[in-house]
Scaffold this active site. Structure first.
Site, PDB file in Angstrom:
ATOM      1  N   ILE A  94       0.913  -1.265  -0.139  1.00  0.00           N
ATOM      2  CA  ILE A  94      -0.021  -0.100  -0.046  1.00  0.00           C
ATOM      3  C   ILE A  94       0.983   1.470  -0.109  1.00  0.00           C
ATOM      4  O   ILE A  94       0.322   2.330  -0.535  1.00  0.00           O
ATOM      5  CB  ILE A  94      -1.020  -0.077   1.013  1.00  0.00           C
ATOM      6  CG1 ILE A  94      -1.869  -1.254   1.093  1.00  0.00           C
ATOM      7  CG2 ILE A  94      -1.943   1.308   1.185  1.00  0.00           C
ATOM      8  CD1 ILE A  94      -2.508  -1.722  -0.182  1.00  0.00           C
ATOM      9  N   ASP A  95       2.159   1.128   0.570  1.00  0.00           N
ATOM     10  CA  ASP A  95       2.825   2.348   0.616  1.00  0.00           C
ATOM     11  C   ASP A  95       3.135   2.571  -0.758  1.00  0.00           C
ATOM     12  O   ASP A  95       3.444   3.814  -1.270  1.00  0.00           O
ATOM     13  CB  ASP A  95       4.172   2.005   1.456  1.00  0.00           C
ATOM     14  CG  ASP A  95       4.115   2.772   2.673  1.00  0.00           C
ATOM     15  OD1 ASP A  95       3.168   3.400   3.060  1.00  0.00           O
ATOM     16  OD2 ASP A  95       4.990   2.386   3.551  1.00  0.00           O
TER      17      ASP A  95
END
Length: 598
Positions: free
Chosen positions: A455-456
Site C-alpha cells: 500500500i505504501d
C-alpha cells in the site's frame, strides 16, 4: 475536471483496464463502451479538442518475453514478487490480488496525463505511451531488488515469520510501533520475556525493508495468552497501536468513493486575475524541447518521509520534473540505512535517485519562510506529514497558494480523514483495516497483511497520479489545485474487485491454492491462472523435473508457465531480463523506467 470533454476509447483485458477506466472517469473523461478482450495488450486512446490526442498501450510483457509474462501470475513469478511476498512463509507465494496489473493501470493513467500536460504546455509532443505489468512489477520491487544487489549485507537476517498476532479469543491483529520505547512497553505490559522483547525489535523494525519479521515465538505466545481487551489496554498505555484484521464483507458495507484522491481548485478571489489570463510569469513558462519528457522544465518540491511521498516525487522525476527534496538539518537519516552502495542506502536511492536536496529546519520560522520562498517559484509542493502539521507550520495549501496561486499542493496522507476510528496510517495498519490482509491471500490461508509494502508503493503511484491530474487541471484553467491522495485510496483501488464480489453476495476471496507455485526438482514453476488447475493435476511428475523441463512440458501442453524467481540478486543475470537493469553513479542497481514515450 482535468479530462472534461476528453473521450477515451478503451480495449483490453479487465485486469489491465478496469482500474484505469475507473480513474479516467473520475477525472471527467467520457469513455466509450469498453471492449473486453481475454488477453493483452490494452489500448487507451484519449482525444479532446483542447488537449490533443494521446494513445497508451499496456501489456503484460514489455520487458520480459511474452512467454514468461502471459498474465498476473506469471508476471508475479518472473519479476520476483512471489518470492518477496512469500518470505514470511519461507517459500514463494502469489498475491491473490492483481497487484502488478493494478499498478500498471495506474501507471497508464499517469502516462496519459503526463503526455497531455506536455502537449498543453506547448512543449513535449509525446503521443504514444507504452507500459507493462512487468515494468510495474519491477518498479514496485525496486527497493528489494536494489538491496539484494548491493555490495553490503542486510542489517537483519531474512527468515520466515512475522505478524499478525492472535489474541486468546482468536482475534487476529496488527501492531504498530515506530520507536523501540512503545514496542518494549507494550510487550512488558503483557508480561513478555525481556530477551524476546529486545531481540524482536530489529526484525519488527526492518520488516518494511525485508518483507519478513522472524520474531521470537515467545512474543506470539504472549499475545495468545492475552485477551483482546487486555491487548488494547496495553497498546494505549504504551503509545503503540493495534488494529483488528477486518474482513472484506465488513469493508464492503462501508462507503467507498469512486476516486482515490480529491482535486480542489483554489477559489477565484474577487477581482484577482489568475494564470494565463494576466500573462503573469509562471514557473512553467520555460517550455521544454518538443522531444523532451513531458514534465521537463517543471519543479517539484518534496518533503516526504519513508515511501509514499518520496516514490510519488520519484515518478514525477522520471517524467522529467526537477525534484528538490526538502530534508532536515543533517539530512535524511534513512540515507544510511543498510545495505549501502558507495556509502548511500540502496533502498534510499531506489526512491530518491536524481533529486536535488535542500536542508531546511521546517520547525523554525526561518525555515518555514525559506520553504515558502521556494514554493513561490515551484510548480508542485508534495508532502506526507502527519495531519495538521503543515497548517500548524504555516505551510498548508492556503498559505502556499497566497505566494503562488498556480501551485499544485499535494498531500499524500494515510486515511484522508475519512475513517473516524482509523489507527496510525502506515502500510500494514491500512492493510489490516481495509481487508487487504484477507484479499491478498486465497481462501485456504489465514488473512494476513503482506509484509511486502503493497500500500505504501501503490499509495505513491496514486499520489503521482493525483499530482499529474492537478497539473493538467492547472494548464487548462490557469488555477492552482489542492490534491489529496491516501493509503486508504490505494487500498480501495487494489481491493475494488474483491469488494464488488462481496457486495454482490459472492465469496470475495480467491479459491484455495490460488497462485500457489508448484515445486520442481530444483525450484518452482508458476502456471498462468487460467491453466493452474490442469497444470497442478500431477504434482509428482513436476517434482521429478527441473524447472526448465517443467516450464517446457507445460508450454508443450498449451499451458503458459514460467520459472519463479527466488533470488533477487540473480535478476540482472536472468536471461528473461537481459539488459533491463542499469547501475547509477553509486553502483546501485536501477530498474527500467515504467514508461516508454514516442
Amino acid at each position: 475536471m482535468p479530462l472534461e470533454e476528453v473521450t477515451v476509447e478503451v480495449a483490453g483485458p479487465a485486469p489491465l483496464t478496469a482500474p484505469a477506466l475507473a480513474h479516467l472517469r473520475s477525472l471527467g473523461a467520457r469513455t466509450a463502451q469498453r471492449q473486453v478482450t481475454p488477453t493483452g495488450p490494452a489500448r487507451f486512446a484519449a482525444a479532446g479538442h483542447e488537449v490533443g490526442e494521446v494513445t497508451a498501450h499496456t501489456d503484460w510483457a514489455d520487458v520480459l518475453p511474452e512467454a514468461d509474462a502471459a498474465d498476473e501470475a506469471t508476471v508475479q513469478a518472473a519479476s520476483g514478487m512471489m518470492h518477496v511476498h512469500g518470505r514470511r512463509d519461507g517459500g514463494p507465494r502469489g498475491l491473490a490480488v492483481d497487484y502488478a496489473a493494478t499498478c500498471a493501470s495506474v501507471l497508464t493513467v499517469q502516462g496519459l496525463l503526463a503526455a497531455l500536460v506536455g502537449q498543453a504546455r506547448g512543449g513535449a509532443r509525446a503521443t504514444e505511451i507504452t507500459t507493462g505489468a512487468d515494468r510495474a512489477a519491477l518498479l514496485t520491487l525496486s527497493q528489494y531488488i536494489a538491496a539484494a544487489n548491493a555490495p553490503e549485507a542486510e542489517a537483519v537476517p531474512s527468515a520466515p515469520g512475522g505478524p499478525p498476532f492472535t489474541a486468546a479469543c482468536g482475534t487476529r491483529f496488527e501492531l504498530e510501533a515506530l520507536e523501540p520505547a512503545p514496542w518494549a512497553r507494550f510487550w512488558r505490559e503483557l508480561g513478555a520475556p525481556e530477551e524476546a522483547i529486545r531481540s524482536g525489535w530489529p526484525a519488527f523494525q526492518f520488516r518494511y525493508a525485508t518483507a519478513c519479521a522472524p520474531l521470537p515465538q515467545a512474543l506470539h505466545r504472549t499475545a495468545n495468552a492475552a485477551s483482546w481487551h487486555r491487548i488494547r489496554e496495553a497498546a494505549a498505555v504504551a503509545g503503540a497501536e493495534v488494529c483488528v484484521l477486518r474482513a472484506l464483507d465488513e469493508r464492503a458495507a462501508e462507503a467507498v468513493p469512486a476516486a482515490p484522491w480529491t482535486l480542489t481548485p483554489y477559489p477565484w478571489p474577487a477581482g484577482t486575475p489568475f494564470g494565463w489570463e494576466t500573462g503573469a510569469p509562471s514557473p512553467s513558462d520555460a517550455l521544454p524541447a518538443t522531444d523532451a519528457l513531458p514534465l521537463s522544465g517543471l519543479t517539484v518540491l518534496e518533503a516526504g518521509r519513508r515511501i509514499q511521498a518520496p516514490l510519488a516525487a520519484h515518478l514525477l522525476g522520471l517524467l522529467g520534473a526537477d525534484v528538490v527534496r526538502i530534508e532536515p538539518p543533517g539530512g535524511d537519516p534513512l540515507r544510511g540505512m543498510p545495505p549501502c552502495a558507495s556509502g548511500v542506502s540502496a533502498r534510499w536511492l531506489a526512491l530518491n535517485r536524481g533529486k536535488r536536496t535542500v536542508e531546511i529546519d521546517i520547525k523554525s520560522p526561518a525555515g518555514q519562510a525559506e520553504l515558502r520562498e521556494l514554493a513561490a517559484h515551484a510548480d508542485v509542493f508534495l508532502h506526507n506529514w502527519a495531519p495538521g502539521k503543515a497548517e500548524g507550520r504555516g505551510l498548508g495549501a492556503d498559505h502556499l497558494a497566497s505566494v503562488n496561486p498556480r501551485l499544485v499542493y499535494a498531500y499524500t496522507s494515510g486515511w484522508a480523514g475519512r475513517l473516524p476510528d482509523a489507527p496510525m496510517g502506515t502500510d500494514f495498519m491500512v492493510q489490516a483495516r481495509t481487508g487487504v490482509g484477507e484479499a491478498a491471500r486465497p481462501a485456504d490461508e489465514p488473512p494476513a497483511p503482506s509484509l511486502m509494502t503493497l500500500i505504501d508503493v501503490l499509495g505513491g503511484l496514486v499520489g503521482a497520479e493525483a499530482v499529474l491530474a492537478g497539473l493538467l487541471s492547472r494548464e487548462r484553467t490557469g488555477r492552482g489545485v489542492w490534491v489529496e491522495s491516501s493509503l486508504l485510496g490505494a487500498a480501495e483501488t487494489l481491493t475494488a474487485p474483491a469488494l464488488r464480489r462481496a457486495a454482490a453476495g459472492r465469496d470475495p476471496r480467491r479459491p484455495a491454492g490460488f497462485r500457489r507455485p508448484l515445486p520442481t526438482a530444483d525450484g518452482w514453476v508458476a502456471p498462468a491462472d487460467g491453466t493452474s488447475s490442469a497444470a497442478g493435476a500431477d504434482p509428482a511428475r513436476l517434482r521429478a523435473m527441473t524447472t526448465d523441463q517443467a516450464v517446457a512440458a507445460l508450454r508443450a501442453q498449451g499451458r503458459p508457465a514460467t520459472a519463479v524467481t527466488t533470488d533477487l540478486a540473480a535478476l540482472p543475470q536472468d536471461p528473461r531480463l537481459h539488459g533491463a537493469f542499469t547501475r547509477d553513479a553509486h553502483g546501485s542497481l536501477v530498474v527500467p523506467s515504467p514508461w516508454r514515450f514516442a
